[in-house]
Motif scaffolding. Structure first.
Motif, PDB file in Angstrom:
ATOM      1  N   UNK A 157      -5.654  48.261  18.994  1.00 50.77           N
ATOM      2  CA  UNK A 157      -4.753  49.323  18.531  1.00 50.77           C
ATOM      3  C   UNK A 157      -5.481  50.657  18.430  1.00 50.77           C
ATOM      4  N   UNK A 158      -6.731  50.619  18.002  1.00 48.52           N
ATOM      5  CA  UNK A 158      -7.531  51.841  17.916  1.00 48.52           C
ATOM      6  C   UNK A 158      -7.771  52.439  19.296  1.00 48.52           C
ATOM      7  N   UNK A 159      -8.082  51.585  20.276  1.00 44.87           N
ATOM      8  CA  UNK A 159      -8.289  52.071  21.643  1.00 44.87           C
ATOM      9  C   UNK A 159      -6.998  52.615  22.243  1.00 44.87           C
TER      10      UNK A 159
ATOM     11  N   UNK B 131      -5.775  56.676  23.758  1.00 47.82           N
ATOM     12  CA  UNK B 131      -5.140  56.937  25.068  1.00 47.82           C
ATOM     13  C   UNK B 131      -5.899  56.357  26.254  1.00 47.82           C
ATOM     14  N   UNK B 132      -6.757  55.366  26.025  1.00 51.14           N
ATOM     15  CA  UNK B 132      -7.364  54.677  27.154  1.00 51.14           C
ATOM     16  C   UNK B 132      -6.304  53.822  27.849  1.00 51.14           C
ATOM     17  N   UNK B 133      -6.453  53.676  29.146  1.00 45.70           N
ATOM     18  CA  UNK B 133      -5.649  52.695  29.866  1.00 45.70           C
ATOM     19  C   UNK B 133      -6.276  51.332  29.595  1.00 45.70           C
ATOM     20  N   UNK B 134      -5.470  50.394  29.099  1.00 45.61           N
ATOM     21  CA  UNK B 134      -5.973  49.076  28.700  1.00 45.61           C
ATOM     22  C   UNK B 134      -5.305  47.989  29.534  1.00 45.61           C
ATOM     23  N   UNK B 135      -6.110  47.011  29.944  1.00 41.58           N
ATOM     24  CA  UNK B 135      -5.561  45.926  30.769  1.00 41.58           C
ATOM     25  C   UNK B 135      -6.350  44.648  30.550  1.00 41.58           C
ATOM     26  N   UNK B 136      -5.720  43.541  30.896  1.00 42.90           N
ATOM     27  CA  UNK B 136      -6.376  42.233  30.947  1.00 42.90           C
ATOM     28  C   UNK B 136      -6.590  41.875  32.413  1.00 42.90           C
ATOM     29  N   UNK B 137      -7.748  41.306  32.710  1.00 39.78           N
ATOM     30  CA  UNK B 137      -8.053  40.801  34.053  1.00 39.78           C
ATOM     31  C   UNK B 137      -8.540  39.371  33.875  1.00 39.78           C
ATOM     32  N   UNK B 138      -7.715  38.396  34.275  1.00 39.77           N
ATOM     33  CA  UNK B 138      -7.971  37.028  33.851  1.00 39.77           C
ATOM     34  C   UNK B 138      -7.671  35.995  34.928  1.00 39.77           C
ATOM     35  N   UNK B 139      -8.312  34.834  34.780  1.00 39.15           N
ATOM     36  CA  UNK B 139      -7.986  33.673  35.603  1.00 39.15           C
ATOM     37  C   UNK B 139      -6.620  33.091  35.277  1.00 39.15           C
ATOM     38  N   UNK B 140      -6.091  33.404  34.106  1.00 35.20           N
ATOM     39  CA  UNK B 140      -4.836  32.813  33.664  1.00 35.20           C
ATOM     40  C   UNK B 140      -3.657  33.179  34.543  1.00 35.20           C
ATOM     41  N   UNK B 141      -2.621  32.361  34.497  1.00 41.94           N
ATOM     42  CA  UNK B 141      -1.396  32.671  35.228  1.00 41.94           C
ATOM     43  C   UNK B 141      -0.643  33.778  34.490  1.00 41.94           C
ATOM     44  N   UNK B 142       0.235  34.525  35.180  1.00 41.61           N
ATOM     45  CA  UNK B 142       1.016  35.548  34.490  1.00 41.61           C
ATOM     46  C   UNK B 142       1.802  34.993  33.309  1.00 41.61           C
ATOM     47  N   UNK B 143       2.398  33.818  33.478  1.00 43.60           N
ATOM     48  CA  UNK B 143       3.183  33.225  32.394  1.00 43.60           C
ATOM     49  C   UNK B 143       2.313  32.922  31.181  1.00 43.60           C
ATOM     50  N   UNK B 144       1.156  32.304  31.411  1.00 41.31           N
ATOM     51  CA  UNK B 144       0.248  31.982  30.316  1.00 41.31           C
ATOM     52  C   UNK B 144      -0.216  33.237  29.585  1.00 41.31           C
ATOM     53  N   UNK B 145      -0.611  34.249  30.332  1.00 41.75           N
ATOM     54  CA  UNK B 145      -1.141  35.466  29.729  1.00 41.75           C
ATOM     55  C   UNK B 145      -0.077  36.214  28.947  1.00 41.75           C
ATOM     56  N   UNK B 146       1.112  36.306  29.509  1.00 43.01           N
ATOM     57  CA  UNK B 146       2.193  36.977  28.792  1.00 43.01           C
ATOM     58  C   UNK B 146       2.559  36.242  27.509  1.00 43.01           C
TER      59      UNK B 146
ATOM     60  N   UNK C 213       2.032  42.688  22.648  1.00 44.46           N
ATOM     61  CA  UNK C 213       2.761  43.027  23.872  1.00 44.46           C
ATOM     62  C   UNK C 213       2.889  44.523  24.124  1.00 44.46           C
ATOM     63  N   UNK C 214       2.681  45.364  23.112  1.00 43.77           N
ATOM     64  CA  UNK C 214       2.789  46.813  23.309  1.00 43.77           C
ATOM     65  C   UNK C 214       1.436  47.490  23.523  1.00 43.77           C
ATOM     66  N   UNK C 215       0.399  46.676  23.697  1.00 39.74           N
ATOM     67  CA  UNK C 215      -0.959  47.212  23.813  1.00 39.74           C
ATOM     68  C   UNK C 215      -1.359  47.487  25.255  1.00 39.74           C
ATOM     69  N   UNK C 216      -1.074  46.556  26.147  1.00 42.13           N
ATOM     70  CA  UNK C 216      -1.669  46.596  27.482  1.00 42.13           C
ATOM     71  C   UNK C 216      -0.775  47.297  28.503  1.00 42.13           C
TER      72      UNK C 216
ATOM     73  N   UNK D 142     -18.035  46.793  17.956  1.00 47.92           N
ATOM     74  CA  UNK D 142     -19.224  47.508  18.413  1.00 47.92           C
ATOM     75  C   UNK D 142     -18.967  48.365  19.643  1.00 47.92           C
ATOM     76  N   UNK D 143     -17.816  48.166  20.264  1.00 39.62           N
ATOM     77  CA  UNK D 143     -17.486  48.974  21.450  1.00 39.62           C
ATOM     78  C   UNK D 143     -17.148  50.409  21.075  1.00 39.62           C
ATOM     79  N   UNK D 144     -16.473  50.597  19.962  1.00 42.28           N
ATOM     80  CA  UNK D 144     -15.859  51.886  19.627  1.00 42.28           C
ATOM     81  C   UNK D 144     -16.834  53.062  19.630  1.00 42.28           C
ATOM     82  N   UNK D 145     -18.015  52.948  19.042  1.00 43.38           N
ATOM     83  CA  UNK D 145     -18.919  54.111  19.046  1.00 43.38           C
ATOM     84  C   UNK D 145     -19.687  54.310  20.367  1.00 43.38           C
ATOM     85  N   UNK D 146     -19.520  53.404  21.296  1.00 44.93           N
ATOM     86  CA  UNK D 146     -20.327  53.433  22.524  1.00 44.93           C
ATOM     87  C   UNK D 146     -19.555  53.833  23.778  1.00 44.93           C
ATOM     88  N   UNK D 147     -18.331  54.263  23.615  1.00 45.68           N
ATOM     89  CA  UNK D 147     -17.519  54.537  24.800  1.00 45.68           C
ATOM     90  C   UNK D 147     -16.822  55.884  24.644  1.00 45.68           C
ATOM     91  N   UNK D 148     -16.795  56.653  25.731  1.00 47.67           N
ATOM     92  CA  UNK D 148     -16.188  57.979  25.686  1.00 47.67           C
ATOM     93  C   UNK D 148     -15.362  58.215  26.948  1.00 47.67           C
TER      94      UNK D 148
END
Length: 223
Positions: free
Chosen positions: A103-105, A109-124, A133-136, A215-221
């Motif tokens: 939610x913080x990311x 305004x970063x573009x956020x996505x999942x990249x996974x081996x899972x099927x679309x149905x499983x991931x959704x 569901x409103x994050x990615x 730990x990601x938050x202070x290390x990314x711009x």
């Protein structure tokens, strides 16, 4: 890391706890639940790699079932638990910090996505069951290219969709082979090392090693 335009997350083991299905059934499984859970996960991953090499693709849910069957037999788990474990796998729990950090990311305004081996149905289903569901912006499944990570066709998907450079992506995974796969491809790969593991020798060292997503938050711009 600067000039990051998209933050891409692996799902299983990174955002969602793959052991949580067995843990929720530990009273029935007994003390061997954790060893069983780890064996199930290891077998599942081995099957994805072997099927990619053999060019004998099955989707991730079929692989999950096949690896569960072997694991239950190996650990002598009563077969009556099969459906219960599979149902729990569909609603794995996120790691505790994940919703807050995502939610913080999103607010940044970063573009956020999942990249996974899972099927679309499983991931959704995973995203929805955990109220994310409103994050990615996108959920990329390897089913779009028909081969598992770490094939480069998988890592191509966000690049092709967003029309950005490889080094404008921060890619996070708890799986060292996936960190190396994304990093050798050209991503800024970040290792989420929750369990103080040793990194694999696969011609790549992560841009950043973090204990959890906080730990990601202070290390990314961004720009």
């Amino acid at each position: 890391m600067k000039n990051i335009k998209a933050i891409i997350f692996d799902a299983y083991g990174t955002l969602f706890d793959v052991n949580s299905a067995a843990e929720k059934s530990k009273e029935k499984i007994g003390d061997k639940w954790e060893g069983f859970a780890n064996y199930w996960r290891t077998t599942q991953l081995e099957y994805t790699w072997l099927r990619s090499l053999m060019k004998r693709h099955k989707d991730f849910w079929q692989v999950t079932e096949d690896s569960l069957d072997k694991s239950m037999q190996t650990y002598k788990i009563d077969l009556s638990m099969r459906n219960e474990l599979l149902d729990l796998y569909k609603i794995l729990s996120p790691f505790s910090e994940v919703p807050e950090v995502l939610k913080s990311l999103k607010e940044k305004k970063y573009k956020l996505a999942i990249l996974s081996n899972g099927t679309p149905t499983l991931l959704n289903q995973l995203v929805k069951s955990n109220n994310l569901e409103n994050i990615f912006d996108d959920i990329f499944s390897i089913e779009q290219v028909g081969i598992y990570k770490p094939d480069t066709k998988v890592y191509d998907m966000p690049i092709n969709k967003y029309q950005i450079k490889k080094n404008e992506i921060a890619f996070l995974s708890a799986n060292t082979w996936d960190v190396s796969g994304g990093g050798n491809y050209g991503y800024n790969s970040i290792w989420v090392n929750r369990n103080n593991n040793i990194f694999d020798n696969l011609d790549y060292q992560p841009k950043l090693e973090i204990k959890n997503l906080k730990d990601l938050l202070p290390n990314i711009k961004s720009n």
